[in-house]
Design a protein around this motif. Structure first.
Motif, PDB file in Angstrom:
ATOM      1  N   GLN A  48     -19.535  29.223  18.564  1.00  0.00           N
ATOM      2  CA  GLN A  48     -19.923  29.847  19.830  1.00  0.00           C
ATOM      3  C   GLN A  48     -19.208  29.192  21.010  1.00  0.00           C
ATOM      4  O   GLN A  48     -18.864  29.861  21.988  1.00  0.00           O
ATOM      5  CB  GLN A  48     -21.446  29.755  20.023  1.00  0.00           C
ATOM      6  CG  GLN A  48     -22.255  30.615  19.075  1.00  0.00           C
ATOM      7  CD  GLN A  48     -22.010  32.104  19.273  1.00  0.00           C
ATOM      8  OE1 GLN A  48     -21.641  32.552  20.362  1.00  0.00           O
ATOM      9  NE2 GLN A  48     -22.212  32.893  18.227  1.00  0.00           N
ATOM     10  N   SER A 101     -26.582  24.324  27.084  1.00  0.00           N
ATOM     11  CA  SER A 101     -27.672  24.375  26.112  1.00  0.00           C
ATOM     12  C   SER A 101     -28.617  25.535  26.378  1.00  0.00           C
ATOM     13  O   SER A 101     -29.176  26.114  25.450  1.00  0.00           O
ATOM     14  CB  SER A 101     -28.449  23.053  26.120  1.00  0.00           C
ATOM     15  OG  SER A 101     -29.001  22.793  27.404  1.00  0.00           O
ATOM     16  N   ARG A 102     -28.796  25.910  27.643  1.00  0.00           N
ATOM     17  CA  ARG A 102     -29.712  27.009  27.985  1.00  0.00           C
ATOM     18  C   ARG A 102     -29.251  28.326  27.356  1.00  0.00           C
ATOM     19  O   ARG A 102     -30.054  29.082  26.809  1.00  0.00           O
ATOM     20  CB  ARG A 102     -29.815  27.162  29.507  1.00  0.00           C
ATOM     21  CG  ARG A 102     -30.852  28.188  29.953  1.00  0.00           C
ATOM     22  CD  ARG A 102     -30.799  28.366  31.465  1.00  0.00           C
ATOM     23  NE  ARG A 102     -31.025  27.114  32.160  1.00  0.00           N
ATOM     24  CZ  ARG A 102     -32.240  26.630  32.449  1.00  0.00           C
ATOM     25  NH1 ARG A 102     -33.313  27.294  32.081  1.00  0.00           N
ATOM     26  NH2 ARG A 102     -32.361  25.494  33.084  1.00  0.00           N
ATOM     27  N   ARG A 103     -27.949  28.609  27.431  1.00  0.00           N
ATOM     28  CA  ARG A 103     -27.426  29.840  26.842  1.00  0.00           C
ATOM     29  C   ARG A 103     -27.179  29.688  25.351  1.00  0.00           C
ATOM     30  O   ARG A 103     -27.384  30.617  24.573  1.00  0.00           O
ATOM     31  CB  ARG A 103     -26.124  30.249  27.537  1.00  0.00           C
ATOM     32  CG  ARG A 103     -25.724  31.696  27.225  1.00  0.00           C
ATOM     33  CD  ARG A 103     -24.360  32.019  27.830  1.00  0.00           C
ATOM     34  NE  ARG A 103     -24.289  31.658  29.240  1.00  0.00           N
ATOM     35  CZ  ARG A 103     -23.149  31.492  29.897  1.00  0.00           C
ATOM     36  NH1 ARG A 103     -21.993  31.658  29.279  1.00  0.00           N
ATOM     37  NH2 ARG A 103     -23.153  31.162  31.176  1.00  0.00           N
ATOM     38  N   TYR A 146     -28.764  27.935  23.018  1.00  0.00           N
ATOM     39  CA  TYR A 146     -29.912  28.064  22.117  1.00  0.00           C
ATOM     40  C   TYR A 146     -30.339  29.524  21.971  1.00  0.00           C
ATOM     41  O   TYR A 146     -30.851  29.934  20.923  1.00  0.00           O
ATOM     42  CB  TYR A 146     -31.060  27.147  22.560  1.00  0.00           C
ATOM     43  CG  TYR A 146     -32.097  27.742  23.477  1.00  0.00           C
ATOM     44  CD1 TYR A 146     -33.264  28.312  22.960  1.00  0.00           C
ATOM     45  CD2 TYR A 146     -31.934  27.703  24.853  1.00  0.00           C
ATOM     46  CE1 TYR A 146     -34.229  28.835  23.807  1.00  0.00           C
ATOM     47  CE2 TYR A 146     -32.894  28.222  25.703  1.00  0.00           C
ATOM     48  CZ  TYR A 146     -34.044  28.787  25.180  1.00  0.00           C
ATOM     49  OH  TYR A 146     -34.996  29.305  26.014  1.00  0.00           O
ATOM     50  N   LYS A 147     -30.066  30.338  23.004  1.00  0.00           N
ATOM     51  CA  LYS A 147     -30.361  31.767  22.904  1.00  0.00           C
ATOM     52  C   LYS A 147     -29.392  32.446  21.935  1.00  0.00           C
ATOM     53  O   LYS A 147     -29.783  33.315  21.155  1.00  0.00           O
ATOM     54  CB  LYS A 147     -30.301  32.412  24.283  1.00  0.00           C
ATOM     55  CG  LYS A 147     -31.391  31.909  25.226  1.00  0.00           C
ATOM     56  CD  LYS A 147     -31.248  32.502  26.623  1.00  0.00           C
ATOM     57  CE  LYS A 147     -32.313  31.948  27.555  1.00  0.00           C
ATOM     58  NZ  LYS A 147     -32.163  32.448  28.948  1.00  0.00           N
ATOM     59  N   TYR A 148     -28.100  32.044  22.002  1.00  0.00           N
ATOM     60  CA  TYR A 148     -27.143  32.552  21.025  1.00  0.00           C
ATOM     61  C   TYR A 148     -27.606  32.232  19.610  1.00  0.00           C
ATOM     62  O   TYR A 148     -27.576  33.086  18.708  1.00  0.00           O
ATOM     63  CB  TYR A 148     -25.778  31.896  21.236  1.00  0.00           C
ATOM     64  CG  TYR A 148     -24.942  32.440  22.372  1.00  0.00           C
ATOM     65  CD1 TYR A 148     -24.975  33.777  22.747  1.00  0.00           C
ATOM     66  CD2 TYR A 148     -24.068  31.590  23.071  1.00  0.00           C
ATOM     67  CE1 TYR A 148     -24.185  34.264  23.778  1.00  0.00           C
ATOM     68  CE2 TYR A 148     -23.272  32.061  24.104  1.00  0.00           C
ATOM     69  CZ  TYR A 148     -23.338  33.391  24.451  1.00  0.00           C
ATOM     70  OH  TYR A 148     -22.544  33.861  25.471  1.00  0.00           O
ATOM     71  N   ARG A 201     -30.592  31.519  18.445  1.00  0.00           N
ATOM     72  CA  ARG A 201     -31.791  32.265  18.039  1.00  0.00           C
ATOM     73  C   ARG A 201     -31.418  33.659  17.547  1.00  0.00           C
ATOM     74  O   ARG A 201     -31.953  34.141  16.552  1.00  0.00           O
ATOM     75  CB  ARG A 201     -32.768  32.362  19.219  1.00  0.00           C
ATOM     76  CG  ARG A 201     -33.555  31.088  19.479  1.00  0.00           C
ATOM     77  CD  ARG A 201     -34.626  31.316  20.525  1.00  0.00           C
ATOM     78  NE  ARG A 201     -35.503  30.150  20.638  1.00  0.00           N
ATOM     79  CZ  ARG A 201     -36.637  30.137  21.328  1.00  0.00           C
ATOM     80  NH1 ARG A 201     -37.034  31.235  21.959  1.00  0.00           N
ATOM     81  NH2 ARG A 201     -37.370  29.053  21.370  1.00  0.00           N
ATOM     82  N   LYS A 202     -30.491  34.312  18.254  1.00  0.00           N
ATOM     83  CA  LYS A 202     -30.065  35.648  17.846  1.00  0.00           C
ATOM     84  C   LYS A 202     -29.290  35.602  16.529  1.00  0.00           C
ATOM     85  O   LYS A 202     -29.447  36.477  15.672  1.00  0.00           O
ATOM     86  CB  LYS A 202     -29.189  36.270  18.943  1.00  0.00           C
ATOM     87  CG  LYS A 202     -29.968  36.700  20.172  1.00  0.00           C
ATOM     88  CD  LYS A 202     -29.071  37.428  21.161  1.00  0.00           C
ATOM     89  CE  LYS A 202     -29.869  37.926  22.352  1.00  0.00           C
ATOM     90  NZ  LYS A 202     -29.021  38.644  23.336  1.00  0.00           N
ATOM     91  N   GLN A 203     -28.435  34.581  16.358  1.00  0.00           N
ATOM     92  CA  GLN A 203     -27.607  34.481  15.160  1.00  0.00           C
ATOM     93  C   GLN A 203     -28.443  34.153  13.927  1.00  0.00           C
ATOM     94  O   GLN A 203     -28.178  34.664  12.835  1.00  0.00           O
ATOM     95  CB  GLN A 203     -26.539  33.400  15.349  1.00  0.00           C
ATOM     96  CG  GLN A 203     -25.460  33.752  16.357  1.00  0.00           C
ATOM     97  CD  GLN A 203     -24.532  34.848  15.862  1.00  0.00           C
ATOM     98  OE1 GLN A 203     -24.372  35.054  14.665  1.00  0.00           O
ATOM     99  NE2 GLN A 203     -23.927  35.563  16.786  1.00  0.00           N
ATOM    100  N   ARG A 261     -36.640  30.244  15.667  1.00  0.00           N
ATOM    101  CA  ARG A 261     -37.060  29.757  16.983  1.00  0.00           C
ATOM    102  C   ARG A 261     -36.519  28.342  17.177  1.00  0.00           C
ATOM    103  O   ARG A 261     -37.204  27.352  16.933  1.00  0.00           O
ATOM    104  CB  ARG A 261     -38.579  29.814  17.130  1.00  0.00           C
ATOM    105  CG  ARG A 261     -39.129  31.227  17.160  1.00  0.00           C
ATOM    106  CD  ARG A 261     -40.611  31.239  17.506  1.00  0.00           C
ATOM    107  NE  ARG A 261     -40.877  30.664  18.815  1.00  0.00           N
ATOM    108  CZ  ARG A 261     -40.721  31.321  19.967  1.00  0.00           C
ATOM    109  NH1 ARG A 261     -40.285  32.585  19.964  1.00  0.00           N
ATOM    110  NH2 ARG A 261     -40.988  30.726  21.105  1.00  0.00           N
ATOM    111  N   ARG A 289     -34.397  24.432  22.847  1.00  0.00           N
ATOM    112  CA  ARG A 289     -33.272  24.029  23.690  1.00  0.00           C
ATOM    113  C   ARG A 289     -33.008  22.526  23.597  1.00  0.00           C
ATOM    114  O   ARG A 289     -31.849  22.094  23.605  1.00  0.00           O
ATOM    115  CB  ARG A 289     -33.566  24.426  25.139  1.00  0.00           C
ATOM    116  CG  ARG A 289     -32.410  24.101  26.071  1.00  0.00           C
ATOM    117  CD  ARG A 289     -32.745  24.403  27.517  1.00  0.00           C
ATOM    118  NE  ARG A 289     -31.704  23.926  28.398  1.00  0.00           N
ATOM    119  CZ  ARG A 289     -31.824  23.861  29.723  1.00  0.00           C
ATOM    120  NH1 ARG A 289     -32.953  24.244  30.300  1.00  0.00           N
ATOM    121  NH2 ARG A 289     -30.821  23.396  30.468  1.00  0.00           N
TER     122      ARG A 289
END
Length: 252
Positions: free
Chosen positions: A23, A32-34, A36-38, A40-42, A46, A49
């Protein structure tokens, strides 16, 4: 010789680190904010962060974004100004660049350091380590200097390895002008950033090396092909070795 010990992280964390590395190549501005969202989707899990932030620090990865600053301090702070802006790089050994990247394996990870000639894209020297200490960078730098002589300018980022007294002294002892990327300016060292993407997508990710010994052999073989055999579109389909040795000129 590579001395490898298995990194002390769980199998799940090793998998997360591999995905963070992928990524980061796609979106180097992700903190890290963005990130960890990547993840979670991949993964569909859960993932917190704080965990991602710790792993990114362990990997030596931070988000790339502009920071407020009014000056670039010099000398005593170990930070030097960027000296390539507007510079015409027209010959081998005019400018070298160097950097470190995280390398995932089937189990565990290592770090790869490389020195490149900016004009020809030739990898002049490289070294693997399982830590981010300055010593392995210096070892590769000294090997390149011994084999190829000194460049006029060395460009790196502002990482602690490159602001260390040992690194700076080695460059200054060899009368090399020091240039450093602006903070958050990955584009300032774009040549080696492109090489990281190339070696990871064309070799590392495909082969998922089992251990440090296999990784060293694989990287050695890839860099040999990269320098000697692989045509580069940006070099007019010449190889880095052909351009570095001035057997061919870069096509206009």
């Amino acid at each position: 010789m590579v001395y490898y010990r298995l990194a002390g992280e769980s199998e799940e964390n090793h998998l997360l680190m591999k995905e963070i590395d992928r990524q980061n190549l796609i979106d180097p501005t992700a903190g890290s904010r963005r990130m960890y969202k990547y993840l979670r989707k991949q993964t569909g899990k859960r993932i917190g962060r704080k965990r991602v932030r710790r792993l990114m620090r362990l990997m030596g990865i931070e988000a790339i974004y502009p920071r407020k600053r009014t000056t670039i301090p010099g000398g005593p702070s170990g930070i030097f100004p960027y000296k390539l802006k507007g510079l015409s790089i027209v010959r081998p050994n005019q400018v070298w660049c160097a950097d470190i990247t995280f390398i995932p394996m089937h189990r565990g990870y290592m770090y790869l350091f490389s020195v490149m000639d900016w004009y020809s894209r030739k990898v002049l020297s490289w070294e693997l380590s399982n830590s981010l200490e300055t010593e392995f960078c210096l070892k590769a730098l000294k090997r390149a200097l011994q084999k190829y002589g000194a460049p006029e300018i060395m460009n790196t980022d502002q990482g602690c390895q490159f602001t260390s007294d040992e690194w700076i002294k080695c460059l200054q002892d060899n009368c090399i002008d020091i240039s450093m990327d602006g903070r958050g300016r990955w584009i300032d060292n774009v040549i080696i950033e492109r090489f990281w993407r190339t070696i990871k997508y064309e070799d590392i990710y495909l082969k998922s090396y089992e251990n440090g010994v296999e990784l060293e052999r694989g990287i050695s073989a890839f860099i040999e092909r990269y320098n000697m055999l692989r045509p580069h579109e940006s070099l007019g389909d010449a190889t880095p070795e052909e351009i570095y040795s001035e057997k061919l000129a870069i096509a206009a």
